[in-house]
Design a protein around this motif. Structure first.
Motif, PDB file in Angstrom:
ATOM      1  N   VAL A  89       4.676  24.451   6.781  1.00 17.38           N
ATOM      2  CA  VAL A  89       4.155  24.653   5.429  1.00 17.38           C
ATOM      3  C   VAL A  89       2.680  25.046   5.500  1.00 17.38           C
ATOM      4  O   VAL A  89       2.231  25.956   4.795  1.00 17.38           O
ATOM      5  CB  VAL A  89       4.365  23.389   4.566  1.00 17.38           C
ATOM      6  CG1 VAL A  89       3.676  23.533   3.226  1.00 17.38           C
ATOM      7  CG2 VAL A  89       5.847  23.111   4.381  1.00 17.38           C
ATOM      8  N   LEU A  90       1.912  24.388   6.351  1.00 17.24           N
ATOM      9  CA  LEU A  90       0.489  24.722   6.499  1.00 17.24           C
ATOM     10  C   LEU A  90       0.309  26.122   7.075  1.00 17.24           C
ATOM     11  O   LEU A  90      -0.557  26.883   6.622  1.00 17.24           O
ATOM     12  CB  LEU A  90      -0.210  23.694   7.387  1.00 17.24           C
ATOM     13  CG  LEU A  90      -0.418  22.315   6.776  1.00 17.24           C
ATOM     14  CD1 LEU A  90      -1.032  21.366   7.809  1.00 17.24           C
ATOM     15  CD2 LEU A  90      -1.305  22.407   5.559  1.00 17.24           C
ATOM     16  N   ILE A  91       1.127  26.464   8.036  1.00 19.51           N
ATOM     17  CA  ILE A  91       1.041  27.797   8.633  1.00 19.51           C
ATOM     18  C   ILE A  91       1.376  28.857   7.596  1.00 19.51           C
ATOM     19  O   ILE A  91       0.701  29.883   7.480  1.00 19.51           O
ATOM     20  CB  ILE A  91       1.953  27.896   9.874  1.00 19.51           C
ATOM     21  CG1 ILE A  91       1.389  27.018  10.989  1.00 19.51           C
ATOM     22  CG2 ILE A  91       2.084  29.340  10.336  1.00 19.51           C
ATOM     23  CD1 ILE A  91       2.283  26.893  12.196  1.00 19.51           C
ATOM     24  N   LEU A  92       2.414  28.614   6.795  1.00 18.16           N
ATOM     25  CA  LEU A  92       2.792  29.544   5.727  1.00 18.16           C
ATOM     26  C   LEU A  92       1.661  29.682   4.709  1.00 18.16           C
ATOM     27  O   LEU A  92       1.330  30.788   4.287  1.00 18.16           O
ATOM     28  CB  LEU A  92       4.075  29.070   5.046  1.00 18.16           C
ATOM     29  CG  LEU A  92       4.564  29.921   3.870  1.00 18.16           C
ATOM     30  CD1 LEU A  92       4.948  31.309   4.372  1.00 18.16           C
ATOM     31  CD2 LEU A  92       5.719  29.250   3.173  1.00 18.16           C
ATOM     32  N   MET A 109       0.849  -1.165   0.000  1.00 15.93           N
ATOM     33  CA  MET A 109       0.000   0.000   0.000  1.00 15.93           C
ATOM     34  C   MET A 109       0.897   1.231   0.000  1.00 15.93           C
ATOM     35  O   MET A 109       1.884   1.303   0.705  1.00 15.93           O
ATOM     36  CB  MET A 109      -0.895  -0.039   1.234  1.00 15.93           C
ATOM     37  CG  MET A 109      -1.795   1.142   1.295  1.00 15.93           C
ATOM     38  SD  MET A 109      -2.981   0.938   2.603  1.00 15.93           S
ATOM     39  CE  MET A 109      -4.404   0.556   1.691  1.00 15.93           C
ATOM     40  N   LEU A 110       0.522   2.218  -0.777  1.00 12.21           N
ATOM     41  CA  LEU A 110       1.311   3.427  -0.918  1.00 12.21           C
ATOM     42  C   LEU A 110       0.838   4.454   0.094  1.00 12.21           C
ATOM     43  O   LEU A 110      -0.317   4.830   0.130  1.00 12.21           O
ATOM     44  CB  LEU A 110       1.144   3.977  -2.334  1.00 12.21           C
ATOM     45  CG  LEU A 110       1.948   5.206  -2.662  1.00 12.21           C
ATOM     46  CD1 LEU A 110       3.437   4.898  -2.580  1.00 12.21           C
ATOM     47  CD2 LEU A 110       1.611   5.688  -4.047  1.00 12.21           C
ATOM     48  N   ALA A 111       1.728   4.904   0.925  1.00 13.05           N
ATOM     49  CA  ALA A 111       1.377   5.892   1.947  1.00 13.05           C
ATOM     50  C   ALA A 111       1.958   7.235   1.539  1.00 13.05           C
ATOM     51  O   ALA A 111       3.094   7.318   1.072  1.00 13.05           O
ATOM     52  CB  ALA A 111       1.924   5.462   3.293  1.00 13.05           C
ATOM     53  N   LEU A 112       1.155   8.263   1.696  1.00 11.85           N
ATOM     54  CA  LEU A 112       1.626   9.607   1.390  1.00 11.85           C
ATOM     55  C   LEU A 112       2.256  10.200   2.629  1.00 11.85           C
ATOM     56  O   LEU A 112       1.645  10.253   3.687  1.00 11.85           O
ATOM     57  CB  LEU A 112       0.468  10.487   0.924  1.00 11.85           C
ATOM     58  CG  LEU A 112      -0.194  10.074  -0.374  1.00 11.85           C
ATOM     59  CD1 LEU A 112      -1.377  10.973  -0.663  1.00 11.85           C
ATOM     60  CD2 LEU A 112       0.793  10.114  -1.524  1.00 11.85           C
ATOM     61  N   SER A 113       3.452  10.635   2.496  1.00 10.16           N
ATOM     62  CA  SER A 113       4.122  11.252   3.624  1.00 10.16           C
ATOM     63  C   SER A 113       5.065  12.315   3.092  1.00 10.16           C
ATOM     64  O   SER A 113       5.442  12.314   1.923  1.00 10.16           O
ATOM     65  CB  SER A 113       4.878  10.227   4.454  1.00 10.16           C
ATOM     66  OG  SER A 113       5.884   9.622   3.653  1.00 10.16           O
ATOM     67  N   ALA A 114       5.426  13.229   3.959  1.00 15.59           N
ATOM     68  CA  ALA A 114       6.337  14.305   3.571  1.00 15.59           C
ATOM     69  C   ALA A 114       7.729  13.728   3.386  1.00 15.59           C
ATOM     70  O   ALA A 114       8.112  12.773   4.053  1.00 15.59           O
ATOM     71  CB  ALA A 114       6.349  15.378   4.641  1.00 15.59           C
ATOM     72  N   PRO A 115       8.475  14.297   2.450  1.00 15.00           N
ATOM     73  CA  PRO A 115       9.853  13.837   2.272  1.00 15.00           C
ATOM     74  C   PRO A 115      10.644  14.031   3.555  1.00 15.00           C
ATOM     75  O   PRO A 115      10.307  14.853   4.405  1.00 15.00           O
ATOM     76  CB  PRO A 115      10.398  14.735   1.158  1.00 15.00           C
ATOM     77  CG  PRO A 115       9.210  15.350   0.516  1.00 15.00           C
ATOM     78  CD  PRO A 115       8.107  15.324   1.513  1.00 15.00           C
ATOM     79  N   ALA A 116      11.686  13.301   3.672  1.00 12.75           N
ATOM     80  CA  ALA A 116      12.506  13.360   4.876  1.00 12.75           C
ATOM     81  C   ALA A 116      13.049  14.767   5.074  1.00 12.75           C
ATOM     82  O   ALA A 116      13.491  15.422   4.141  1.00 12.75           O
ATOM     83  CB  ALA A 116      13.664  12.374   4.761  1.00 12.75           C
ATOM     84  N   GLY A 117      12.945  15.266   6.265  1.00 11.78           N
ATOM     85  CA  GLY A 117      13.481  16.584   6.589  1.00 11.78           C
ATOM     86  C   GLY A 117      12.496  17.726   6.380  1.00 11.78           C
ATOM     87  O   GLY A 117      12.789  18.861   6.720  1.00 11.78           O
ATOM     88  N   VAL A 118      11.322  17.480   5.819  1.00  8.61           N
ATOM     89  CA  VAL A 118      10.322  18.539   5.595  1.00  8.61           C
ATOM     90  C   VAL A 118       9.237  18.398   6.645  1.00  8.61           C
ATOM     91  O   VAL A 118       8.637  17.342   6.785  1.00  8.61           O
ATOM     92  CB  VAL A 118       9.716  18.451   4.178  1.00  8.61           C
ATOM     93  CG1 VAL A 118       8.633  19.484   4.012  1.00  8.61           C
ATOM     94  CG2 VAL A 118      10.791  18.605   3.130  1.00  8.61           C
ATOM     95  N   GLN A 119       9.029  19.449   7.361  1.00 11.84           N
ATOM     96  CA  GLN A 119       7.980  19.432   8.374  1.00 11.84           C
ATOM     97  C   GLN A 119       6.696  19.996   7.757  1.00 11.84           C
ATOM     98  O   GLN A 119       6.711  21.024   7.080  1.00 11.84           O
ATOM     99  CB  GLN A 119       8.394  20.280   9.566  1.00 11.84           C
ATOM    100  CG  GLN A 119       9.637  19.746  10.251  1.00 11.84           C
ATOM    101  CD  GLN A 119      10.116  20.678  11.342  1.00 11.84           C
ATOM    102  OE1 GLN A 119       9.612  21.785  11.486  1.00 11.84           O
ATOM    103  NE2 GLN A 119      11.068  20.212  12.114  1.00 11.84           N
ATOM    104  N   THR A 120       5.574  19.346   8.011  1.00  7.63           N
ATOM    105  CA  THR A 120       4.323  19.755   7.375  1.00  7.63           C
ATOM    106  C   THR A 120       3.660  20.926   8.088  1.00  7.63           C
ATOM    107  O   THR A 120       2.973  21.718   7.458  1.00  7.63           O
ATOM    108  CB  THR A 120       3.331  18.582   7.320  1.00  7.63           C
ATOM    109  OG1 THR A 120       3.126  18.094   8.638  1.00  7.63           O
ATOM    110  CG2 THR A 120       3.851  17.496   6.417  1.00  7.63           C
ATOM    111  N   MET A 121       3.835  21.096   9.380  1.00 15.34           N
ATOM    112  CA  MET A 121       3.172  22.184  10.101  1.00 15.34           C
ATOM    113  C   MET A 121       3.627  23.559   9.634  1.00 15.34           C
ATOM    114  O   MET A 121       2.794  24.414   9.371  1.00 15.34           O
ATOM    115  CB  MET A 121       3.354  22.044  11.612  1.00 15.34           C
ATOM    116  CG  MET A 121       2.371  21.106  12.271  1.00 15.34           C
ATOM    117  SD  MET A 121       0.674  21.427  11.799  1.00 15.34           S
ATOM    118  CE  MET A 121       0.184  22.494  13.097  1.00 15.34           C
TER     119      MET A 121
END
Length: 100
Positions: free
Chosen positions: A15-18, A1-13
């Protein structure tokens, strides 16, 4: 199963705040822009102002409309001169005195 996740070293919070900040700033720019455009449109408006009514206003007792005295229709109702905004109001008042 393919899971969507952020690349290593990228924080998602962050990015969402920006993204939310950019959307908020764009929304604020749009609101301020529309406000300023409305002000400018109001200043440029060349439509004539409503004419001021000179003289006394009289009240039509049938529909409670105020009419300039010089434009009102007059009729004797029960021995008193009364003023009316239209012929239909005058006729209603005269019909009411005949039935009473």
């Amino acid at each position: 199963m393919l899971a969507l996740s952020a690349p290593a070293g990228v924080q998602t919070m962050p990015v969402l705040i920006l993204l939310l900040r950019v959307i908020g700033i764009l929304l604020l720019v749009r609101v301020v822009g529309r406000f300023v455009a409305g002000l400018l449109r109001g200043l440029r408006d060349d439509s004539p102002a409503r004419p001021r009514v000179e003289g006394d206003l009289v009240r039509d007792r049938i529909c409670n409309t105020f009419v300039p005295r010089d434009r009102a229709l007059k009729a004797l109702v029960a021995g008193h001169e009364e003023h009316f905004c239209s012929a239909s109001c005058r006729d209603r008042a005269l019909a009411g005195t005949r039935t009473a």
